[in-house]
Design a protein around this motif. Sequence first.
Motif, PDB file in Angstrom:
ATOM      1  N   ALA A  16       0.831  -1.203   0.000  1.00 43.10           N
ATOM      2  CA  ALA A  16       0.000   0.000   0.000  1.00 43.10           C
ATOM      3  C   ALA A  16       0.863   1.249   0.000  1.00 43.10           C
ATOM      4  O   ALA A  16       0.557   2.212  -0.687  1.00 43.10           O
ATOM      5  CB  ALA A  16      -0.924  -0.003   1.218  1.00 43.10           C
ATOM      6  N   ALA A  30       2.043   6.666  -0.801  1.00 48.57           N
ATOM      7  CA  ALA A  30       1.382   5.560  -1.491  1.00 48.57           C
ATOM      8  C   ALA A  30       2.331   4.853  -2.455  1.00 48.57           C
ATOM      9  O   ALA A  30       3.101   5.494  -3.171  1.00 48.57           O
ATOM     10  CB  ALA A  30       0.160   6.062  -2.254  1.00 48.57           C
ATOM     11  N   PHE A  35      -4.225   3.488  -3.316  1.00 46.02           N
ATOM     12  CA  PHE A  35      -4.112   4.109  -2.001  1.00 46.02           C
ATOM     13  C   PHE A  35      -3.736   5.584  -2.108  1.00 46.02           C
ATOM     14  O   PHE A  35      -3.309   6.199  -1.136  1.00 46.02           O
ATOM     15  CB  PHE A  35      -3.091   3.348  -1.156  1.00 46.02           C
ATOM     16  N   LEU A  38      -4.583   8.413   0.384  1.00 49.60           N
ATOM     17  CA  LEU A  38      -3.830   8.524   1.636  1.00 49.60           C
ATOM     18  C   LEU A  38      -2.468   9.185   1.449  1.00 49.60           C
ATOM     19  O   LEU A  38      -1.797   9.505   2.431  1.00 49.60           O
ATOM     20  CB  LEU A  38      -3.614   7.133   2.243  1.00 49.60           C
ATOM     21  N   ASP A  39      -2.063   9.379   0.209  1.00 46.21           N
ATOM     22  CA  ASP A  39      -0.724   9.889  -0.071  1.00 46.21           C
ATOM     23  C   ASP A  39      -0.464  11.211   0.648  1.00 46.21           C
ATOM     24  O   ASP A  39      -1.248  12.156   0.530  1.00 46.21           O
ATOM     25  CB  ASP A  39      -0.529  10.066  -1.578  1.00 46.21           C
ATOM     26  N   ALA A  53      -5.434   2.254   5.359  1.00 46.18           N
ATOM     27  CA  ALA A  53      -5.219   1.559   4.080  1.00 46.18           C
ATOM     28  C   ALA A  53      -6.186   0.388   3.936  1.00 46.18           C
ATOM     29  O   ALA A  53      -6.737   0.161   2.853  1.00 46.18           O
ATOM     30  CB  ALA A  53      -3.771   1.086   3.975  1.00 46.18           C
ATOM     31  N   ARG A  54      -6.418  -0.343   5.017  1.00 38.78           N
ATOM     32  CA  ARG A  54      -7.395  -1.446   4.975  1.00 38.78           C
ATOM     33  C   ARG A  54      -8.782  -0.908   4.664  1.00 38.78           C
ATOM     34  O   ARG A  54      -9.530  -1.497   3.885  1.00 38.78           O
ATOM     35  CB  ARG A  54      -7.414  -2.199   6.311  1.00 38.78           C
ATOM     36  N   VAL A  56      -9.542   1.813   2.975  1.00 37.90           N
ATOM     37  CA  VAL A  56      -9.574   2.203   1.563  1.00 37.90           C
ATOM     38  C   VAL A  56      -9.824   0.980   0.687  1.00 37.90           C
ATOM     39  O   VAL A  56     -10.685   1.003  -0.198  1.00 37.90           O
ATOM     40  CB  VAL A  56      -8.256   2.906   1.147  1.00 37.90           C
ATOM     41  N   LEU A  57      -9.098  -0.092   0.941  1.00 35.58           N
ATOM     42  CA  LEU A  57      -9.249  -1.301   0.134  1.00 35.58           C
ATOM     43  C   LEU A  57     -10.641  -1.901   0.324  1.00 35.58           C
ATOM     44  O   LEU A  57     -11.270  -2.325  -0.640  1.00 35.58           O
ATOM     45  CB  LEU A  57      -8.162  -2.318   0.488  1.00 35.58           C
TER      46      LEU A  57
END
Length: 65
Positions: A16, A30, A35, A38-39, A53-54, A56-57
Amino acid sequence: MTPARAYAIEVQGNPAGVVVADANRFIFFAADWAFGTLDRKSFRSPAHAERAARDVLQRRQTLPS
């Protein structure tokens, strides 16, 4: 021994990104466009970045086709 300053973040075996310590925060960079939201966001800890990150996925997987 000094604590680590950078951590790789993986979600379900997918890279990620990386979080890098910056003062008392961790900045997310990212590694995959999935992802990108979140960058360069900051987190209190690597665990918080991994949770984001979880999330987002998970949102991407539940979107209707």
